[in-house]
Design an enzyme around this catalytic site. Structure first.
Site, PDB file in Angstrom:
ATOM      1  N   GLU A 178     -59.955 -77.345  -9.998  1.00 14.47           N
ATOM      2  CA  GLU A 178     -61.161 -77.991  -9.663  1.00 14.47           C
ATOM      3  C   GLU A 178     -62.247 -76.515  -9.628  1.00 14.47           C
ATOM      4  OE1 GLU A 178     -62.041 -75.873  -6.642  1.00 14.47           O
ATOM      5  OE2 GLU A 178     -60.235 -75.468  -6.586  1.00 14.47           O
ATOM      6  N   GLU A 321     -59.272 -73.281  -9.111  1.00 15.71           N
ATOM      7  CA  GLU A 321     -59.271 -73.671 -10.723  1.00 15.71           C
ATOM      8  C   GLU A 321     -57.887 -74.343 -11.025  1.00 15.71           C
ATOM      9  OE1 GLU A 321     -60.488 -70.387 -13.162  1.00 15.71           O
ATOM     10  OE2 GLU A 321     -62.189 -69.937 -11.537  1.00 15.71           O
TER      11      GLU A 321
END
Length: 360
Positions: A178, A321
């Site tokens: 994300e 991430e």
């Protein structure tokens, strides 16, 4: 629950017990001490059950990075501004972010997804952007609900459909990532409502908040939990009240893993919150998930324990991430190689190890 979402969930079936039993028996015959690869062995068995075959293949794997902005940033709960989400997301499409570099080394395809970034993004060519934008960021949940219930469902279904696309392309493994400034605030608020625990126990510094910033973050979350908690009837209510489009999309990714029988790697704190949402929406969904690592955020251990998912790595990571999920892929590769290619006790003509306590 939305009828379209119900229809998707109706297709979920239990992992294949026969494939898991066969995989467990294979591990017992591999010429090494029993259970000596620990969680790695259990995860390979789990993958066999998910895929419905004891012949475990992890050849094709993809990382879905769900990107979205959060209106709660207006309340001073982050070190950086909302504009950073778009910059980092665009860098991902060019392969220029931490997780992209790690994914390249690990042999994982990267799929950046715009779930709700506050501006339109310009895509690079290395990892072209997938546009699933629900809105230009969520609302500030201190002033109103973050999103409508319909928007939450729409984002969940978008995540399910992303997994459907990976399935059509023959992917064996999916990882979650994300990008969204403010999403440790939304995730902490969702976690507090799901777990019915004091937000102070679950809330950390995110991407480097100072003491004043952390105090403000906790205050905002505590107020939101008190305001919205009594009226939340289910997980989608919680998500729409204080969540984010990235969280909603990731919830769909985990549900999609169960629907399309693709094992899904959790990353850290934020993806664990999405995983718990998925498990609460469809109990048993966790049987299709693999925990990569324990986040350094305060709720990291708590969420994995609630999910019953033992992690592969404890390295104090909290970058996000998808970096933790990608770091776990080479470990699974090595375990799959041992599982698939190592000689058995019979083949090397030595006596097999016996379980501890077996006196026969």
């Amino acid at each position: 629950m939305n009828e379209e979402l119900k229809e998707y969930l109706s297709g979920i079936q239990l992992p294949d017990k026969t494939a898991m039993d066969t995989a467990r028996l294979r591990w017992a015959h591999v010429a090494k001490p029993l259970n000596s690869l620990g969680v790695l062995e259990e995860d390979i068995i789990k993958i066999a059950g998910i895929r419905g075959s004891s012949l475990v293949s992890l050849q094709k794997r993809g990382l879905l990075i769900l990107c979205a902005d959060n209106g709660i940033v207006e309340e001073g709960v982050t070190q950086t501004g909302m504009e950073v989400t778009a910059v980092v997301a665009e860098n991902m499409t060019r392969g220029n972010s931490s997780v992209c570099i790690m994914a390249n080394r690990a042999g994982v395809d990267v799929f950046p997804v715009d779930m709700g970034v506050a501006r339109d993004l310009v895509s690079g060519t290395r990892y072209p952007l997938i546009n699933r934008k629900i809105a230009y960021g969520t609302k500030n949940f201190r002033k109103s609900k973050a999103m409508t219930r319909d928007e939450a469902v729409q984002a969940i279904i978008a995540g399910i459909e992303l997994m459907g696309e990976l399935s059509e392309k023959g992917y064996d493994l999916a990882a979650t990532g994300e990008m969204g400034i403010g999403n440790t605030t939304t995730s902490s608020a969702v976690a507090a409502l799901l777990l019915k625990q004091d937000p102070a126990r679950l809330t950390g510094r995110g991407a480097g908040l100072n003491d004043a910033g952390l105090k403000q973050k906790m205050k905002v979350i505590q107020e939101a939990v008190a305001e919205y908690g009594p009226n939340c009837q289910d997980e989608i209510d919680i998500l729409s009240a204080v969540g984010g489009f990235d969280l909603a999309g990731m919830t769909g990714v985990f549900l999609g893993g169960a629907i399309y029988r693709i094992p899904v790697l959790l990353d850290g704190f934020i993806s664990a919150v999405a995983a718990l949402l998925a498990e609460r929406i469809y109990p048993g969904c966790r049987d299709f998930m693999i925990a990569s690592h324990v986040s350094a955020e305060p709720a990291g251990h708590i969420l994995l324990e609630e999910l019953g998912l033992p992690p592969l790595i404890q390295a104090g990571m909290c970058l996000g991430e998808g970096t933790g999920a990608i770091a776990a892929v080479p470990l699974l590769d090595m375990a799959a190689d041992v599982y698939g290619t190592m000689s058995s006790f019979e083949e090397i003509e030595i006596e097999a190890y016996k379980p501890v306590g077996d006196q026969s």
